[in-house]
Motif scaffolding. Sequence first.
Motif, mmCIF file in Angstrom:
data_model
loop_
_atom_site.group_PDB
_atom_site.id
_atom_site.type_symbol
_atom_site.label_atom_id
_atom_site.label_comp_id
_atom_site.label_asym_id
_atom_site.label_seq_id
_atom_site.Cartn_x
_atom_site.Cartn_y
_atom_site.Cartn_z
ATOM 1 N N THR A 152 59.539 34.800 42.943
ATOM 2 C CA THR A 152 59.169 35.601 44.028
ATOM 3 C C THR A 152 60.674 35.482 44.966
ATOM 4 O O THR A 152 60.812 36.550 45.782
ATOM 5 C CB THR A 152 58.168 34.931 44.998
ATOM 6 N N ARG A 153 61.370 34.365 45.116
ATOM 7 C CA ARG A 153 62.573 34.368 45.882
ATOM 8 C C ARG A 153 63.605 35.459 45.315
ATOM 9 O O ARG A 153 64.260 36.182 46.303
ATOM 10 C CB ARG A 153 63.289 32.847 45.803
ATOM 11 N N ALA A 197 54.828 25.631 47.356
ATOM 12 C CA ALA A 197 54.506 26.478 46.131
ATOM 13 C C ALA A 197 54.255 25.727 45.081
ATOM 14 O O ALA A 197 53.750 26.181 44.016
ATOM 15 C CB ALA A 197 55.689 27.559 46.000
ATOM 16 N N GLY A 221 52.811 29.691 49.689
ATOM 17 C CA GLY A 221 54.278 29.533 49.553
ATOM 18 C C GLY A 221 55.056 30.515 48.788
ATOM 19 O O GLY A 221 56.379 30.870 49.220
ATOM 20 N N ASN A 222 54.464 31.276 47.930
ATOM 21 C CA ASN A 222 55.279 32.276 47.086
ATOM 22 C C ASN A 222 55.370 33.617 48.071
ATOM 23 O O ASN A 222 56.470 34.060 47.969
ATOM 24 C CB ASN A 222 54.631 32.583 45.952
ATOM 25 N N THR A 246 59.371 25.596 48.698
ATOM 26 C CA THR A 246 59.524 25.154 47.355
ATOM 27 C C THR A 246 58.170 24.021 47.180
ATOM 28 O O THR A 246 57.626 23.967 46.386
ATOM 29 C CB THR A 246 60.671 24.238 47.132
ATOM 30 N N VAL A 292 57.787 30.577 41.906
ATOM 31 C CA VAL A 292 58.416 30.276 42.994
ATOM 32 C C VAL A 292 59.892 30.803 43.102
ATOM 33 O O VAL A 292 60.432 31.536 44.139
ATOM 34 C CB VAL A 292 58.443 28.932 43.670
ATOM 35 N N MET A 320 58.388 32.751 50.363
ATOM 36 C CA MET A 320 59.477 32.557 49.631
ATOM 37 C C MET A 320 60.007 34.060 49.301
ATOM 38 O O MET A 320 61.381 34.190 49.592
ATOM 39 C CB MET A 320 59.349 31.675 48.665
#
Length: 500
Positions: A408-409, A389, A276-277, A386, A405, A280
């Motif tokens: 990373t975004r 993550a 997920g990260n 989201t 998260v 993202m």
Amino acid sequence: MNLGRMKSRAAAPPRPGAALAALAAAQFTVMLATSIVNVALPQIRSGVGLSDGGTTWVVNAYGLAFGALLLAGGRAGDLLGRRRVLLVGLAVFAGASLAAGLAGSPGLLIAARAVQGAGAAAIAPAALALALDLFPPGPGRGRALGVWGAVSGAGGAGGVLLGGVLTQAWGWPWVFHAVALGTALVAIAVVALVPRAADRGSGRFDLLGTATVTLALTALVWGLTTARGAGWTDAGVLAALLGAVVLLVLFALVERRRPDALIPPRLFRTGRVAAGNLLMALLGSVWIALFFFLPLYQQQVLGMGPLATGAGQLPLAVANMLGAMVAPRITARIGATATLTAALLTEAAGLLWLSWMRPDGSYLVDVLGPSVLVGLGLSIAFVQLTALAVDGVPRQDAGLAGGLVNTTRQVGGAVGLAALATLAGSVTAHATTDRPPLDALTAGYQAAFTVSAAILATTALLAVALTRTSRRDRGLAPPAAPARAVQPGQGQTADRAPAS
């Protein structure tokens, strides 16, 4: 019996929906501050006396401080209490916003933006963790994450609109004053609506890890940003990039040996947090750049004023909110992996469409259609990533997972903006030798959007490989409960929780 019922009602959290609204407003404010300055950049530049590099740092100072300190903010919320850290972050954010509006020099403005980013780093992970506490895994959490995605996307697009209105009506300082006022109102709502909770964790704060990763990220983004003017072979640029690599390696070594690491290994036990990260970060690398380049094209090439430029973001904002709200229903029908992949490809198509913009173009032909595609794809992808993550993360690490998260975004966005701005500037500089100024400027924007589309197409391919790991990714319940459909954001079912 009546007395017992009264006590039970008094102890229950008051109105989860109202608390979610207050927390979502905090997230909206954080995202608003990311993009609200973009339309006002030409006026800020002339009003404060900024150079080209300084103009970029008005955006990057906020994004860098935000991204670099999000992990620390998330961990602080887990250790000190998320509601408390959220309120402190809101106070810092409001004060820095007010200072930015009063700044009379480039240094003061950029410093205020950095402090504003530090406040946002406390707000975002604490607000997300508190929202997850309100809605345990299940359909309710899926709907809550849909709201979260809607306000996050609306904050980015709405910031451009509000920035245009305020800049044209009262001047650029009100871009910051309005954020300060809005933040104060959000803080009042949090005090009134978000219940107190005994959410302090155990452990110590990882000062060494925090300092190391913050310095590494600072060096990385500074090097990428400076390369735009100084060139990639400049000694300072190379030293900054090399220093970032060394510090990141040092951070990884330090974290392996610390019992209270800033990023503990247990966070990745489900195998889904890392995926997920990573995805993202790639999505974020084009997110902030989109709201940087698109208003500039509208103003500098199409000749639109601040108000018209801001109003031109309304279709994107509406599409963003619509996509976030329908994401749970789409996922229930076709599954999480298919939904995420389709969303990323939809956004990539919109960015590729933007790469065909013309120097003699128009808003209706060159901006409106692709903006709707980008808004739909961006919001749905944000909701899915989201949820992925934070899937299966133990409650005591919810703030840290939210911080990660967001990190990373945001860091992906800061790095992406620096790299894409460097690319656009280089293409424009090369094109000015044999093309008119507007043609050269448009060529730079075209290159940035083309690379952004390629990044998202690659992200879609990675999403297929990294998220199709279990029956849950196809929107199906585990074999033990075949009748239960898993909603977006549902990391586990009541009858089968992951080990932690």
